[in-house]
Design an enzyme around this catalytic site. Structure first.
Site, PDB file in Angstrom:
ATOM      1  N   LYS A  48      -9.359   3.277  -2.262  1.00 12.31           N
ATOM      2  CA  LYS A  48      -9.663   2.614  -0.995  1.00 12.31           C
ATOM      3  C   LYS A  48     -10.949   3.152  -0.371  1.00 12.31           C
ATOM      4  O   LYS A  48     -11.171   4.363  -0.310  1.00 12.31           O
ATOM      5  CB  LYS A  48      -8.487   2.802  -0.039  1.00 12.31           C
ATOM      6  CG  LYS A  48      -8.569   2.012   1.250  1.00 12.31           C
ATOM      7  CD  LYS A  48      -7.292   2.197   2.070  1.00 12.31           C
ATOM      8  CE  LYS A  48      -7.293   1.357   3.333  1.00 12.31           C
ATOM      9  NZ  LYS A  48      -6.040   1.524   4.103  1.00 12.31           N
TER      10      LYS A  48
ATOM     11  N   CYS B  41      -5.615  -2.996   1.874  1.00 14.65           N
ATOM     12  CA  CYS B  41      -5.382  -3.117   3.312  1.00 14.65           C
ATOM     13  C   CYS B  41      -6.661  -3.364   4.101  1.00 14.65           C
ATOM     14  O   CYS B  41      -7.233  -4.444   4.046  1.00 14.65           O
ATOM     15  CB  CYS B  41      -4.621  -1.880   3.800  1.00 14.65           C
ATOM     16  SG  CYS B  41      -3.842  -2.110   5.427  1.00 14.65           S
TER      17      CYS B  41
ATOM     18  N   GLU C 138       0.828  -1.203   0.000  1.00 15.12           N
ATOM     19  CA  GLU C 138       0.000   0.000   0.000  1.00 15.12           C
ATOM     20  C   GLU C 138       0.868   1.262   0.000  1.00 15.12           C
ATOM     21  O   GLU C 138       1.860   1.360   0.733  1.00 15.12           O
ATOM     22  CB  GLU C 138      -0.899  -0.007   1.238  1.00 15.12           C
ATOM     23  CG  GLU C 138      -1.836   1.185   1.344  1.00 15.12           C
ATOM     24  CD  GLU C 138      -2.729   1.122   2.579  1.00 15.12           C
ATOM     25  OE1 GLU C 138      -3.690   1.907   2.647  1.00 15.12           O
ATOM     26  OE2 GLU C 138      -2.457   0.291   3.485  1.00 15.12           O
TER      27      GLU C 138
END
Length: 267
Positions: free
Chosen positions: A111, A145, A41
């Site tokens: 994200k 994540c 990430e």
């Protein structure tokens, strides 16, 4: 098909150094017979939300996507990398993109689930549904994540036919259960391959959970099978992926056997 996961140490705020590391890893991955390289990430900027909050500007991040396309084209391997993305409204996203071996941009994702109070210092979460793409005979999508720790997004993608889920991550040393349990569970319950790439723990830390990242980059497959897992320190993890095939007799078919209409009545 083989994929490679870059587990290393990025340099915060040094895009050129981090892009060079991608290029070196891509060459090594191609030499190992891999078709794709996946980074952790925010690899291109380094995972440092507090520093990024004061550093990010559209001009600084604009060259990242073209540079990743060039790396993929010049090394002849697909590159899946995570980076900060500037939106037209002035906000920034934690993003990931996939470029094929010709340098064509196949997929970009932002994200949805930001971590704690740290990531919102620099970033705004996305509300858009993740895109899905065909690449190299697979149906591919991203999570980033914290996203993979929620079962619903991966299940949504599985229902859309995704069989390879790419997950750049930056997980701390207190969360070993994520690669060891949750990543394998997402793969098992959705009959997909989940590739989860973390930053390396810093040498000399003794893997103190209060310092740095955990490593343990993981590739998991059907029934939670562990296809490959890294240790804590820097390495290029290479995994052979199984062919996409129908669920066999005697294997759980969670997507087919679920009863969403019944679950809806429960609420």
């Amino acid at each position: 098909m083989k994929i490679a996961l870059l587990q290393g140490e990025a340099s915060p705020l040094d895009i050129e150094v981090n892009l060079q590391a991608v290029a070196i890893a891509a060459e090594e991955a191609r030499g190992a017979g891999a078709d794709l390289l996946l980074t952790p990430e925010l690899w291109v900027s380094g995972y440092a939300p507090q520093k990024l909050a004061a550093w990010l500007t559209p001009d600084r991040v604009a060259p990242i996507r073209p540079a990743l396309a060039v790396i993929a084209r010049e090394t002849g391997i697909a590159v899946a990398a995570s980076f900060p993305l500037a939106r037209e409204d002035g906000s920034f996203a934690i993003a990931a993109g996939l470029w094929d071996a010709s340098g064509h941009e196949v997929l970009v994702y932002e994200k949805v689930h930001l971590w704690a109070d740290l990531e919102p210092l620099a970033f705004t979460p996305s509300t858009a549904a993740p895109a899905v793409a065909r690449w190299n005979g697979r149906t591919v999508a991203f999570q980033i994540c914290y996203d993979i720790e929620f079962p619903e997004p991966a299940r949504h993608l599985a229902a859309r036919g995704v069989d390879l889920l790419l997950v750049p991550t930056a997980i701390d040393g207190h969360s070993n259960y994520v690669p060891n349990v949750l990543v394998r569970a997402r793969a098992a319950e959705n009959a997909m391959v989940v590739a989860y790439a973390d930053h390396a723990a810093r040498p000399g830390e003794g893997h103190d959970p209060d310092l740095g990242f955990t490593g343990l980059s993981t590739v998991a497959g059907r029934e939670g099978a562990l296809l490959a897992q890294a240790g804590h320190e820097a390495e290029l993890l290479v995994a052979e992926l199984p062919e996409v095939a129908p669920i066999g007799q005697g294997q759980a078919d969670y997507l087919k056997d679920r009863r969403p209409e019944l679950y809806a009545d429960w609420s």
